[in-house]
Design a protein around this motif. Structure first.
Motif, mmCIF file in Angstrom:
data_model
loop_
_atom_site.group_PDB
_atom_site.id
_atom_site.type_symbol
_atom_site.label_atom_id
_atom_site.label_comp_id
_atom_site.label_asym_id
_atom_site.label_seq_id
_atom_site.Cartn_x
_atom_site.Cartn_y
_atom_site.Cartn_z
ATOM 1 N N GLU A 11 -36.928 90.059 -62.628
ATOM 2 C CA GLU A 11 -37.232 88.931 -63.509
ATOM 3 C C GLU A 11 -38.404 89.271 -64.432
ATOM 4 O O GLU A 11 -39.368 89.916 -64.011
ATOM 5 N N LEU A 12 -38.348 88.839 -65.674
ATOM 6 C CA LEU A 12 -39.353 89.179 -66.670
ATOM 7 C C LEU A 12 -40.454 88.125 -66.712
ATOM 8 O O LEU A 12 -40.181 86.926 -66.765
ATOM 9 N N VAL A 37 -44.019 92.161 -68.154
ATOM 10 C CA VAL A 37 -43.705 93.063 -67.051
ATOM 11 C C VAL A 37 -42.659 92.389 -66.172
ATOM 12 O O VAL A 37 -42.513 91.165 -66.184
ATOM 13 N N THR A 38 -41.930 93.188 -65.413
ATOM 14 C CA THR A 38 -41.031 92.605 -64.421
ATOM 15 C C THR A 38 -41.850 92.169 -63.206
ATOM 16 O O THR A 38 -42.998 92.595 -63.011
ATOM 17 N N VAL A 39 -41.240 91.339 -62.392
ATOM 18 C CA VAL A 39 -41.878 90.931 -61.137
ATOM 19 C C VAL A 39 -42.208 92.160 -60.299
ATOM 20 O O VAL A 39 -43.308 92.286 -59.748
ATOM 21 N N GLU A 40 -41.274 93.095 -60.219
ATOM 22 C CA GLU A 40 -41.492 94.300 -59.425
ATOM 23 C C GLU A 40 -42.673 95.108 -59.949
ATOM 24 O O GLU A 40 -43.478 95.627 -59.174
ATOM 25 N N SER A 140 -46.803 106.500 -63.635
ATOM 26 C CA SER A 140 -46.935 106.229 -65.064
ATOM 27 C C SER A 140 -45.893 105.176 -65.406
ATOM 28 O O SER A 140 -44.692 105.402 -65.214
ATOM 29 N N VAL A 141 -46.354 104.031 -65.878
ATOM 30 C CA VAL A 141 -45.465 102.884 -66.066
ATOM 31 C C VAL A 141 -45.365 102.520 -67.541
ATOM 32 O O VAL A 141 -46.275 102.787 -68.331
ATOM 33 N N ILE A 142 -44.253 101.922 -67.888
ATOM 34 C CA ILE A 142 -44.056 101.370 -69.226
ATOM 35 C C ILE A 142 -43.679 99.898 -69.050
ATOM 36 O O ILE A 142 -42.665 99.584 -68.410
ATOM 37 N N TYR A 143 -44.507 99.012 -69.567
ATOM 38 C CA TYR A 143 -44.231 97.584 -69.460
ATOM 39 C C TYR A 143 -42.947 97.245 -70.219
ATOM 40 O O TYR A 143 -42.525 97.967 -71.125
ATOM 41 N N ALA A 144 -42.359 96.104 -69.870
ATOM 42 C CA ALA A 144 -41.165 95.655 -70.575
ATOM 43 C C ALA A 144 -41.448 95.416 -72.055
ATOM 44 O O ALA A 144 -40.545 95.523 -72.890
#
Length: 220
Positions: A11-12, A37-40, A140-144
């Motif tokens: 979920e966003l 970001v997603t919930v996860e 290393s993350v990329i937000y929605a």
């Protein structure tokens, strides 16, 4: 654990004014207003860099879902979520815990004990999303919404380059406030057993890791 009962991992979420509720001096995941970001990913932002901002975003979203009012103001939504945390804690028999915030920042009415924390840790280990990120050292993350970031876990048992690294470590969670000192909940897989070890109230950041290993080796 509570938020994932009301929100789907994919979920966003859009960060909003609930970020103004994050206390100065908090550890942060650096998710800013209007970023998505997603919930996860918000869960990951809590578990790796200990982001109080990520915790507040999750709490506001879940609080609105609990209340059945997506327009609920941030402060009221977070309060609704904290009330649900306490309702579930009571129903699960956690007699020495009371939550006053979703992020663990020090408040007089926010408290727990090692026994309750061990039982909460067991619940977390049974949740596949929480278990995934409690055991991850870095990402290393990329937000929605397109922004990028790099998060590292402060649990030294997970760092392959650190002297405290332990291959049996499942992870769990570090924590610190001035009043509580350095704290650590750890989980290890030893044979067919999962051992959960809690260390609270340390002045020395590294002593909590040393003492955890002493207990681990005594139990293994």
């Amino acid at each position: 654990y509570v938020a994932l009962q009301y929100l789907q991992p994919d979920e966003l979420l859009t960060a909003g004014s609930e970020l103004e509720l994050v206390q100065e001096g908090s550890s942060m995941a650096y998710i800013y207003k209007k970023q998505q970001v997603t919930v996860e990913m918000a869960v990951e932002g809590m578990m790796l860099p200990s982001g109080n901002d990520a915790a507040m975003i999750l709490a506001a979203a879940a609080g609105r879902r609990i209340a059945g009012d997506e327009s609920l103001a941030p402060e009221a939504a977070v309060a609704e979520f904290v009330d649900e945390m306490n309702r579930q804690a009571e129903s699960l028999g956690f007699e020495q815990s009371h939550f006053a915030s979703p992020d663990g920042y020090h408040m007089g009415a926010h408290y727990t004990c090692v026994n309750d924390m061990a039982r909460i840790a067991k619940l977390a280990l049974e949740n596949k999303t929480l278990r995934k990120y409690m055991g991850l050292f870095e990402d290393s993350v990329i937000y929605a919404s397109g922004q990028s970031n790099h998060w590292e876990n402060t649990n030294l048992f997970l760092d392959p380059e650190d002297g405290f690294y332990h291959p049996a470590a499942i992870g769990m969670k570090t924590g610190r406030t001035r009043q509580a000192g350095y704290c650590l909940m750890s989980a290890f897989r030893v044979g067919k057993r999962t051992l959960v070890i809690g260390m609270f109230g340390y002045d020395d950041e590294y002593a909590r890791f040393r003492d955890t290993l002493k207990i681990l080796y005594a139990c293994a």
